[in-house]
Write an enzyme that holds these catalytic residues in place. Structure first.
Site, PDB file in Angstrom:
ATOM      1  N   GLY A   1      27.417  76.770  38.100  1.00 33.70           N
ATOM      2  CA  GLY A   1      27.972  77.365  36.956  1.00 33.70           C
ATOM      3  C   GLY A   1      28.362  78.787  37.549  1.00 33.70           C
ATOM      4  CB  THR A   2      27.210  81.333  39.870  1.00 30.43           C
ATOM      5  OG1 THR A   2      26.163  81.378  39.017  1.00 30.43           O
ATOM      6  CG2 THR A   2      27.697  82.569  40.323  1.00 30.43           C
TER       7      THR A   2
ATOM      8  CD  GLN B   1      21.597  77.763  28.953  1.00 32.02           C
ATOM      9  OE1 GLN B   1      21.293  76.858  28.147  1.00 32.02           O
ATOM     10  NE2 GLN B   1      21.262  78.395  29.949  1.00 32.02           N
TER      11      GLN B   1
ATOM     12  CB  SER C   1      25.703  74.357  35.398  1.00 33.64           C
ATOM     13  OG  SER C   1      24.539  74.323  36.202  1.00 33.64           O
TER      14      SER C   1
ATOM     15  CB  THR D   1      32.772  67.285  52.540  1.00 31.45           C
ATOM     16  OG1 THR D   1      33.772  67.512  53.785  1.00 31.45           O
ATOM     17  CG2 THR D   1      32.552  65.972  52.478  1.00 31.45           C
TER      18      THR D   1
ATOM     19  CB  CYS E   1       6.920  93.128  32.969  1.00 31.48           C
ATOM     20  SG  CYS E   1       6.611  94.849  33.256  1.00 31.48           S
TER      21      CYS E   1
END
Lengths: 399, 304
Positions: free
Chosen positions: A72-73, A179, A199, A237, A324
């Site tokens: 996807g990136t 998504q 993706s 390729t 976190c």
């Protein structure tokens, strides 16, 4: 070992058995290079073509409009950079605050070159303001990039309405649909979208394969410069096994679109069960325009990583936008953009289902989650006998 | 996923001493230290019960909003504190908290710092020192996102031998928001490293000086036993002039005899070493040893 209950399908998905079976021969038996002149390699070309048509069918597109990529990136980067190269005089980009880092960080990089970028804000439901979009568009706008559905909240943007506005100003329209593909029916024939990213590993194909839809007639410049593969649109390729897998996964996704209501029912059961059983919880984002498989729930007064690790003890996999758990110190940019209070922001958990999710799994989550939340709230200084401190802080922040 | 030690996970699952302290006996005081905020993503309230006469922490409990390592650090902190004298507790560093858990991932070190800060806040409250006169708040604000001053950043650099800005972010969050203060943090790290190198150089110099004095002393003859006051002062002056000052001069230092009161020799340290607390101490001991050996064993040296 506890059985895994996998509710993190917006992160990645399990490879479908049929997809795996379809791709395996292309590692050891049909390992030829489709560019070769001999039959052994050349026969692979047909396989790649079939996969291309399977992906095109899922999008309601033509085969020639599909470029295979690695992820996807890559699709996002290739789309934006191609759109800019095709219109060298235009130096403005519009996107939203809630995009994936593949778009946001690329835009920040382009800002350091000679581009300006408008990041459209979202309201409390996660929706953009059409007036703001229209006010931002100018003749200098090269591309507008908006995600189809948000990975964290599942909120769906009204893509075609946005596209119509974009077209009035002559800009290219890119949609990151990583998504949305396989969860929402798409039809590129009747769409304003010029470029669309998908993706493989979000739709039960393996990691390392993706595709970019490029509308016929849109000028395209490759990101990877190399051989003539993908009609000169992407050197390198072909990842044949991955391409075969993506084709099969696209075909299966098409079939399962009819089945999405089942996922939605389970998602709603989970969501309503949590809201009913646990006080001080709320769904983040637009509850109506939303992917059928995703719910993002804020648990007030506690922190997401602690919830995730507690769920992990029961083999339950989910994810969190808390600071976190991400390794950064700031909570998710998506949830911040919604303007959520800090007491919710750090304690938000995303559950994302798939066609493999069972009712028994949802029941199990509903069984164990309340005591997890209770325990953490008992530990927290905010939920017990002293809420004054919290109020002071929220007040200080709002000032 | 974080690489937490078993000890961290054990404390997370079975935290010790959670909650508040409500009951106390006569002669006991309950104080609370609170740090962090809901905006930062972690916050800790530490409650201590202190026995007034023995100045001992009788009980410690916590309430924590935060991730697994924040909860584990708080839990470990309360265990470290029980039974400690207040003044000893004040010396507890974030490093000790992290070590008691078998270490924390670098990115989570700020959890141990939060524990140390809550402890400090509680003891300040107990001693009646207003928290806003806290030395760390007097410094310049470096990180506006997380409100961290240069004093605090420098302390954490010193105590944890930090060498780069990323570590500072891991320990005190500074630089973890908009990241615009990272260059300032680099400057602070440079300052602390330079400062520490200077201290090291000064220490080496004074150790050398002490060695040289000791060698000089061995070469000389034994000292007279009974002395009048005048003889004592004359002898001290002579030893200083002939044996001590030449050695100090080699390193750019000097001293002067200020006064002698009984067996207390008051000296003024000058030159290169005079500004540095640790080298002053080393030097004083070296001078004292020489004078004890050459003049009178009962002499002590004071720097004025």
């Amino acid at each position: 070992m506890t059985n895994t209950i996998y509710l993190d399908n917006n992160a990645t998905t399990r490879i479908d058995e049929d997809v795996l079976a379809a791709m395996l021969p292309y590692f050891t038996i049909y390992y030829g290079n489709p560019s070769s002149m001999h039959t052994f390699g050349g026969q692979i070309g047909h396989v790649v073509r079939k996969a291309r048509s399977q992906v095109a069918d899922l999008l309601g597109a033509e085969e020639s409009e599909i470029v295979f990529t690695s992820c996807g990136t890559e699709g996002d980067n290739a789309a934006i950079l191609a759109a800019l190269k095709a219109q060298p005089k235009k130096k403005h980009i519009i996107t939203t605050e809630v995009e994936h880092p593949a778009i946001l960080n690329l835009c920040r990089r382009l800002e350091r070159e000679d581009y300006t970028v408008t990041y459209l804000s979202v309201n409390g439901k996660g929706q953009i303001d059409f007036d703001e979009l229209e006010a931002s568009l100018t003749g200098n706008t090269a591309v507008v990039s908006v995600m189809y559905a948000n990975n964290e909240t599942g909120v769906i943007f009204p893509i075609e309405q946005i596209g119509q506005i974009v077209k009035e100003y002559g800009a290219l329209f890119h949609v990151d649909a990583v998504q949305a593909v396989g969860k929402i029916p798409l039809d590129m024939k009747n769409s304003t979208i010029d470029l669309l990213t998908l993706s493989g590993h979000k739709i039960h194909a393996p990691k390392g394969i993706g595709a970019l839809y490029v509308r016929k007639g849109v000028r395209f410049r490759p990101l990877l410069i190399g051989g003539h593969q993908e009609r000169g649109r992407r050197g390198g390729t072909e990842n044949v096994a991955g391409i075969v897998a993506l084709g099969k996964a696209a075909e299966l996704a098409q079939q399962h679109l009819a089945d999405v209501d089942r996922e939605k029912r389970l998602r709603d059961k989970l969501e309503q069960g949590i809201l009913a059983a646990i006080p001080n919880t709320a769904v983040n984002g637009d509850r109506h325009n939303r992917l059928p498989n995703t719910t993002n729930i804020g648990f007030k007064f506690i922190e997401g990583e602690a919830i995730l690790l507690s769920l992990d003890d029961y083999g339950i996999c989910a994810s969190s936008g808390s600071a976190c758990s991400s390794g950064s110190l700031e909570p998710s940019h998506v949830l911040r953009a919604l303007g959520l209070p800090y007491s919710v922001l750090h304690g938000s958990i995303r559950f994302s289902l798939s066609r493999y999710t069972t009712e028994a799994e949802i029941d199990r989550v509903l069984e164990v989650l309340p005591s997890i939340i209770d325990r953490l709230r008992e530990l927290s200084p905010f939920s017990s006998d002293d809420a004054d401190w919290l109020q002071e802080q929220e007040l200080a922040i709002s000032r | 996923m974080w690489d937490y030690t078993d000890k961290v996970m054990e404390h997370f699952h079975n935290p010790r001493n959670q909650g508040t302290i409500k009951e106390k006996q006569e002669g006991e005081e309950i104080v609370t230290g609170q740090v962090g905020s809901i905006a930062c993503g972690d916050a800790l309230k530490l409650h201590l019960k202190i026995d007034e006469s023995s100045q001992t922490i009788k009980d410690a409990t916590f309430q924590t909003f935060g991730c697994a390592s924040a909860i584990a650090s708080s839990s470990a902190l309360t265990e470290l504190l029980k039974g400690r004298k207040v003044d000893e507790a004040m010396k507890l560093t974030n490093k000790e908290i992290a070590e008691s858990l078998g270490g924390l991932p670098e990115e989570k070190m700020h959890c141990s710092v939060m524990g140390q800060e809550a402890l400090e806040a509680a003891i300040y409250t107990y001693k009646g020192i207003p928290l806003d006169s806290h030395e760390e708040d007097e410094g310049n604000l470096i990180c506006r996102c997380f409100g961290v001053s240069d004093t605090k950043i420098k302390r954490i650099i010193r105590e944890n031998d930090i060498t780069n800005a990323e570590q500072v972010t891991n320990y005190v969050k500074a630089g973890g928001g908009c990241s615009s203060c990272l260059p300032d943090i680099d400057v602070l790290i440079e300052e602390v490293i330079t400062e520490q190198e200077q201290i090291k150089v000064e220490q080496e110099k004074s150790v050398e000086a002490a060695k040289a004095i000791a060698t000089a002393k061995q070469d000389s003859t034994t000292q007279p036993k009974r002395l009048t006051n005048l003889q004592k002062i004359t002898l001290i002056q002579r030893v200083i002039d002939t044996e001590i000052r030449p050695v100090l001069a080699e390193d750019g230092g000097d001293m002067e005899l200020f006064d002698v009161e009984g067996d207390v020799v008051k000296v003024i340290l000058k030159g290169a070493c005079s500004g540095c607390a640790s080298s002053t101490e080393t030097l004083k001991l070296a001078i004292e040893a020489t004078l004890q050996d050459r003049v009178l064993p009962s002499l002590t040296v004071e720097s004025v």
